[in-house]
Design a protein around this motif. Structure first.
Motif, PDB file in Angstrom:
ATOM      1  N   LEU A 170      40.086  -6.021  13.890  1.00  0.00           N
ATOM      2  CA  LEU A 170      41.142  -5.348  13.137  1.00  0.00           C
ATOM      3  C   LEU A 170      41.576  -4.062  13.829  1.00  0.00           C
ATOM      4  O   LEU A 170      42.779  -3.771  13.913  1.00  0.00           O
ATOM      5  CB  LEU A 170      40.657  -5.039  11.718  1.00  0.00           C
ATOM      6  N   ARG A 171      40.619  -3.294  14.344  1.00  0.00           N
ATOM      7  CA  ARG A 171      40.978  -2.052  15.044  1.00  0.00           C
ATOM      8  C   ARG A 171      41.891  -2.337  16.228  1.00  0.00           C
ATOM      9  O   ARG A 171      42.874  -1.628  16.476  1.00  0.00           O
ATOM     10  CB  ARG A 171      39.716  -1.336  15.525  1.00  0.00           C
ATOM     11  N   THR A 172      41.570  -3.382  16.983  1.00  0.00           N
ATOM     12  CA  THR A 172      42.373  -3.750  18.158  1.00  0.00           C
ATOM     13  C   THR A 172      43.790  -4.124  17.749  1.00  0.00           C
ATOM     14  O   THR A 172      44.770  -3.693  18.373  1.00  0.00           O
ATOM     15  CB  THR A 172      41.718  -4.928  18.906  1.00  0.00           C
ATOM     16  N   LEU A 173      43.917  -4.929  16.689  1.00  0.00           N
ATOM     17  CA  LEU A 173      45.235  -5.359  16.243  1.00  0.00           C
ATOM     18  C   LEU A 173      46.056  -4.208  15.681  1.00  0.00           C
ATOM     19  O   LEU A 173      47.266  -4.118  15.913  1.00  0.00           O
ATOM     20  CB  LEU A 173      45.092  -6.461  15.188  1.00  0.00           C
ATOM     21  N   LEU A 174      45.414  -3.303  14.968  1.00  0.00           N
ATOM     22  CA  LEU A 174      46.125  -2.142  14.441  1.00  0.00           C
ATOM     23  C   LEU A 174      46.712  -1.311  15.577  1.00  0.00           C
ATOM     24  O   LEU A 174      47.860  -0.864  15.508  1.00  0.00           O
ATOM     25  CB  LEU A 174      45.186  -1.286  13.587  1.00  0.00           C
ATOM     26  N   ARG A 175      45.913  -1.097  16.606  1.00  0.00           N
ATOM     27  CA  ARG A 175      46.387  -0.309  17.748  1.00  0.00           C
ATOM     28  C   ARG A 175      47.538  -1.014  18.462  1.00  0.00           C
ATOM     29  O   ARG A 175      48.536  -0.397  18.838  1.00  0.00           O
ATOM     30  CB  ARG A 175      45.214  -0.072  18.721  1.00  0.00           C
ATOM     31  N   ARG A 176      47.411  -2.328  18.601  1.00  0.00           N
ATOM     32  CA  ARG A 176      48.435  -3.099  19.311  1.00  0.00           C
ATOM     33  C   ARG A 176      49.738  -3.161  18.518  1.00  0.00           C
ATOM     34  O   ARG A 176      50.827  -3.036  19.072  1.00  0.00           O
ATOM     35  CB  ARG A 176      47.934  -4.513  19.570  1.00  0.00           C
ATOM     36  N   LYS A 177      49.634  -3.331  17.202  1.00  0.00           N
ATOM     37  CA  LYS A 177      50.829  -3.532  16.378  1.00  0.00           C
ATOM     38  C   LYS A 177      51.499  -2.229  15.952  1.00  0.00           C
ATOM     39  O   LYS A 177      52.717  -2.176  15.786  1.00  0.00           O
ATOM     40  CB  LYS A 177      50.467  -4.326  15.118  1.00  0.00           C
ATOM     41  N   THR A 178      50.716  -1.165  15.745  1.00  0.00           N
ATOM     42  CA  THR A 178      51.288   0.073  15.225  1.00  0.00           C
ATOM     43  C   THR A 178      51.339   1.200  16.238  1.00  0.00           C
ATOM     44  O   THR A 178      52.013   2.205  16.017  1.00  0.00           O
ATOM     45  CB  THR A 178      50.491   0.573  14.000  1.00  0.00           C
ATOM     46  N   GLY A 179      50.593   1.050  17.334  1.00  0.00           N
ATOM     47  CA  GLY A 179      50.532   2.127  18.308  1.00  0.00           C
ATOM     48  C   GLY A 179      49.622   3.258  17.883  1.00  0.00           C
ATOM     49  O   GLY A 179      49.599   4.323  18.511  1.00  0.00           O
ATOM     50  N   ARG A 180      48.851   3.063  16.790  1.00  0.00           N
ATOM     51  CA  ARG A 180      47.946   4.095  16.289  1.00  0.00           C
ATOM     52  C   ARG A 180      46.558   3.523  16.083  1.00  0.00           C
ATOM     53  O   ARG A 180      46.396   2.330  15.825  1.00  0.00           O
ATOM     54  CB  ARG A 180      48.445   4.655  14.951  1.00  0.00           C
ATOM     55  N   THR A 181      45.564   4.379  16.188  1.00  0.00           N
ATOM     56  CA  THR A 181      44.200   3.955  15.888  1.00  0.00           C
ATOM     57  C   THR A 181      44.010   3.922  14.374  1.00  0.00           C
ATOM     58  O   THR A 181      44.806   4.494  13.618  1.00  0.00           O
ATOM     59  CB  THR A 181      43.177   4.913  16.505  1.00  0.00           C
ATOM     60  N   ALA A 182      42.941   3.269  13.943  1.00  0.00           N
ATOM     61  CA  ALA A 182      42.637   3.233  12.511  1.00  0.00           C
ATOM     62  C   ALA A 182      42.446   4.637  11.957  1.00  0.00           C
ATOM     63  O   ALA A 182      42.885   4.955  10.840  1.00  0.00           O
ATOM     64  CB  ALA A 182      41.398   2.379  12.273  1.00  0.00           C
ATOM     65  N   SER A 183      41.804   5.505  12.728  1.00  0.00           N
ATOM     66  CA  SER A 183      41.579   6.878  12.273  1.00  0.00           C
ATOM     67  C   SER A 183      42.889   7.631  12.104  1.00  0.00           C
ATOM     68  O   SER A 183      43.067   8.397  11.139  1.00  0.00           O
ATOM     69  CB  SER A 183      40.679   7.624  13.269  1.00  0.00           C
ATOM     70  N   GLU A 184      43.825   7.421  13.017  1.00  0.00           N
ATOM     71  CA  GLU A 184      45.126   8.085  12.918  1.00  0.00           C
ATOM     72  C   GLU A 184      45.896   7.590  11.698  1.00  0.00           C
ATOM     73  O   GLU A 184      46.550   8.379  10.994  1.00  0.00           O
ATOM     74  CB  GLU A 184      45.932   7.835  14.192  1.00  0.00           C
ATOM     75  N   ILE A 185      45.822   6.289  11.429  1.00  0.00           N
ATOM     76  CA  ILE A 185      46.490   5.741  10.248  1.00  0.00           C
ATOM     77  C   ILE A 185      45.872   6.302   8.980  1.00  0.00           C
ATOM     78  O   ILE A 185      46.573   6.657   8.034  1.00  0.00           O
ATOM     79  CB  ILE A 185      46.411   4.201  10.252  1.00  0.00           C
ATOM     80  N   ARG A 186      44.566   6.409   8.955  1.00  0.00           N
ATOM     81  CA  ARG A 186      43.868   6.918   7.768  1.00  0.00           C
ATOM     82  C   ARG A 186      44.280   8.355   7.471  1.00  0.00           C
ATOM     83  O   ARG A 186      44.322   8.755   6.296  1.00  0.00           O
ATOM     84  CB  ARG A 186      42.360   6.820   7.985  1.00  0.00           C
ATOM     85  N   ARG A 187      44.585   9.121   8.491  1.00  0.00           N
ATOM     86  CA  ARG A 187      44.983  10.530   8.275  1.00  0.00           C
ATOM     87  C   ARG A 187      46.455  10.653   7.885  1.00  0.00           C
ATOM     88  O   ARG A 187      46.939  11.756   7.643  1.00  0.00           O
ATOM     89  CB  ARG A 187      44.732  11.362   9.543  1.00  0.00           C
ATOM     90  N   THR A 188      47.163   9.542   7.823  1.00  0.00           N
ATOM     91  CA  THR A 188      48.594   9.555   7.512  1.00  0.00           C
ATOM     92  C   THR A 188      48.802   9.189   6.057  1.00  0.00           C
ATOM     93  O   THR A 188      48.273   8.203   5.577  1.00  0.00           O
ATOM     94  CB  THR A 188      49.349   8.545   8.401  1.00  0.00           C
ATOM     95  N   ASN A 189      49.615   9.986   5.348  1.00  0.00           N
ATOM     96  CA  ASN A 189      49.847   9.677   3.944  1.00  0.00           C
ATOM     97  C   ASN A 189      50.887   8.582   3.793  1.00  0.00           C
ATOM     98  O   ASN A 189      51.416   8.055   4.760  1.00  0.00           O
ATOM     99  CB  ASN A 189      50.253  10.946   3.163  1.00  0.00           C
ATOM    100  N   HIS A 190      51.232   8.242   2.559  1.00  0.00           N
ATOM    101  CA  HIS A 190      52.132   7.117   2.304  1.00  0.00           C
ATOM    102  C   HIS A 190      53.540   7.353   2.796  1.00  0.00           C
ATOM    103  O   HIS A 190      54.325   6.405   2.896  1.00  0.00           O
ATOM    104  CB  HIS A 190      52.162   6.796   0.802  1.00  0.00           C
ATOM    105  N   LEU A 191      53.917   8.573   3.111  1.00  0.00           N
ATOM    106  CA  LEU A 191      55.238   8.854   3.646  1.00  0.00           C
ATOM    107  C   LEU A 191      55.264   8.817   5.157  1.00  0.00           C
ATOM    108  O   LEU A 191      56.306   9.048   5.768  1.00  0.00           O
ATOM    109  CB  LEU A 191      55.722  10.241   3.162  1.00  0.00           C
ATOM    110  N   GLY A 192      54.118   8.548   5.784  1.00  0.00           N
ATOM    111  CA  GLY A 192      54.064   8.483   7.229  1.00  0.00           C
ATOM    112  C   GLY A 192      53.898   9.834   7.893  1.00  0.00           C
ATOM    113  O   GLY A 192      54.132  10.001   9.075  1.00  0.00           O
ATOM    114  N   VAL A 193      53.476  10.837   7.107  1.00  0.00           N
ATOM    115  CA  VAL A 193      53.309  12.199   7.625  1.00  0.00           C
ATOM    116  C   VAL A 193      51.836  12.503   7.771  1.00  0.00           C
ATOM    117  O   VAL A 193      51.047  12.231   6.880  1.00  0.00           O
ATOM    118  CB  VAL A 193      53.973  13.218   6.671  1.00  0.00           C
ATOM    119  N   GLN A 194      51.475  13.103   8.898  1.00  0.00           N
ATOM    120  CA  GLN A 194      50.085  13.476   9.124  1.00  0.00           C
ATOM    121  C   GLN A 194      49.666  14.543   8.121  1.00  0.00           C
ATOM    122  O   GLN A 194      50.372  15.509   7.873  1.00  0.00           O
ATOM    123  CB  GLN A 194      49.906  14.017  10.553  1.00  0.00           C
ATOM    124  N   ASP A 195      48.487  14.349   7.521  1.00  0.00           N
ATOM    125  CA  ASP A 195      47.953  15.348   6.580  1.00  0.00           C
ATOM    126  C   ASP A 195      47.517  16.599   7.327  1.00  0.00           C
ATOM    127  O   ASP A 195      47.197  16.548   8.500  1.00  0.00           O
ATOM    128  CB  ASP A 195      46.737  14.777   5.841  1.00  0.00           C
TER     129      ASP A 195
END
Length: 326
Positions: A301-326
């Motif tokens: 899943l981590r590999t696919l997230l990076r490939r599809k979104t250009g972000r790591t799982a940790s980076e996505i987790r730090r992003t709120n529902h509006l797509g803004v970094q906390d």
């Protein structure tokens, strides 16, 4: 044919799209060496005398049909944002006249460019037929249905061909403007990007939300319903086709025609979307999220997230529902 650049602003033009191109070129002129400044000049033309933006602002323009053939023509987005609104806008007599003018200008040597919903105006001319093109990612199914002869690639922010250039959604107006500047000076384009804080744009696929793709095809909607109910169990084209009530071949052909991808590819996109949503909105661990989205382990899943979104799982987790970094 002249070397002039004109922005063809149709009545109801999208304010941000028009301003993005104008402001980028104005910044480039201010920063350019004297020898380049004239090549960065542009005028705003229109079909009618009194032209307003989507927000009702009056635009000083020159009549497009009074211009000699420009060297470069840019069509910003229309103010319409829905399929119905775009279809109504394209049926307007102003668009019909613009289509004829764009064909004539291109036949006389002009390069024609468009961004976001402006690409629909360009597609109406037939100049995109049998060529690759970009458009707003959420309108890709509508675009494919309306212009089946165009090789649409909705994952890319900008596609350049022989004297025809198209760009994707909204902020891709900046990408197209920087492309224009880069043709004259790569160094200047880089400087302008720094001044305007325009980072290199990720592919549109990074921003695409499968659930927001606009499509009205009943078979595709049934497939999406089946897919969302089976994200954690695995993909089966046979089971999907049985649920939809058609053959595997017909299902594959229809999904590709409407969405421009295979059923499996769309299924995987829905999984990634769900996983990213769970990362942003819950405290579930990666193993649990992987299980809920049908993956054997967190590493996959981590590999696919990076490939599809250009972000790591940790980076996505730090992003709120509006797509803004906390």
């Amino acid at each position: 044919m002249s070397t002039a650049t004109t922005i063809l602003a149709l009545d109801g033009v999208f304010d941000t799209g028009l301003a993005a191109f104008q402001d980028t070129l104005a910044t480039a002129r201010d920063l350019a060496p004297p020898a380049l400044r004239e090549s960065l000049n542009s005028s705003v033309s229109s079909i009618r005398r009194a032209t307003r933006t989507a927000h009702g602002l009056a635009i000083p323009t020159v009549r497009a049909d009074a211009l000699p053939t420009p060297g470069f023509v840019f069509v910003p987005a229309l103010g319409a944002k829905t399929e119905e609104g775009i279809a109504d806008a394209l049926a307007h007599p102003d668009v019909k006249r613009a289509v004829e003018l764009l064909r004539t200008w291109q036949a006389n040597g002009a390069t024609i460019a468009a961004a976001c919903t402006g690409t629909f105006v360009l597609a109406e001319t037939g100049l995109l037929d049998k060529q690759e093109a970009a458009t707003s990612w959420w309108l890709a199914p509508f675009f494919r249905a309306r212009y089946p002869s165009v090789a649409l690639d909705d994952s890319r922010a900008l596609v350049g061909n022989d004297r025809v250039v198209t760009a994707g959604a909204v902020l891709a107006h900046f990408d197209l403007a920087l492309w224009f500047v880069r043709q004259r000076s790569p160094e200047l384009a880089d400087t302008v990007a720094r001044y305007l804080m325009l980072d290199p744009r990720s592919p549109q696929a990074t921003y695409a939300i499968p659930d927001h793709l606009r499509h009205a095809d009943h078979l595709v909607m049934l497939f999406e319903k089946w897919a969302r109910e089976n994200l954690n169990t695995g993909f089966s084209l046979e089971q999907a086709a049985a649920f939809v009530g058609t053959s595997e071949r017909t299902l594959s052909r229809r999904i590709n025609m409407v969405l421009g991808r295979s059923p499996l590819s769309y299924f995987q996109s829905l999984r990634v979307e769900r996983a990213a949503y769970l990362l942003r909105t819950t405290k579930l661990g990666m193993d649990e999220i992987a299980a809920r989205t049908g993956y054997d382990n967190a590493a996959t899943l981590r590999t696919l997230l990076r490939r599809k979104t250009g972000r790591t799982a940790s980076e996505i987790r730090r992003t709120n529902h509006l797509g803004v970094q906390d």
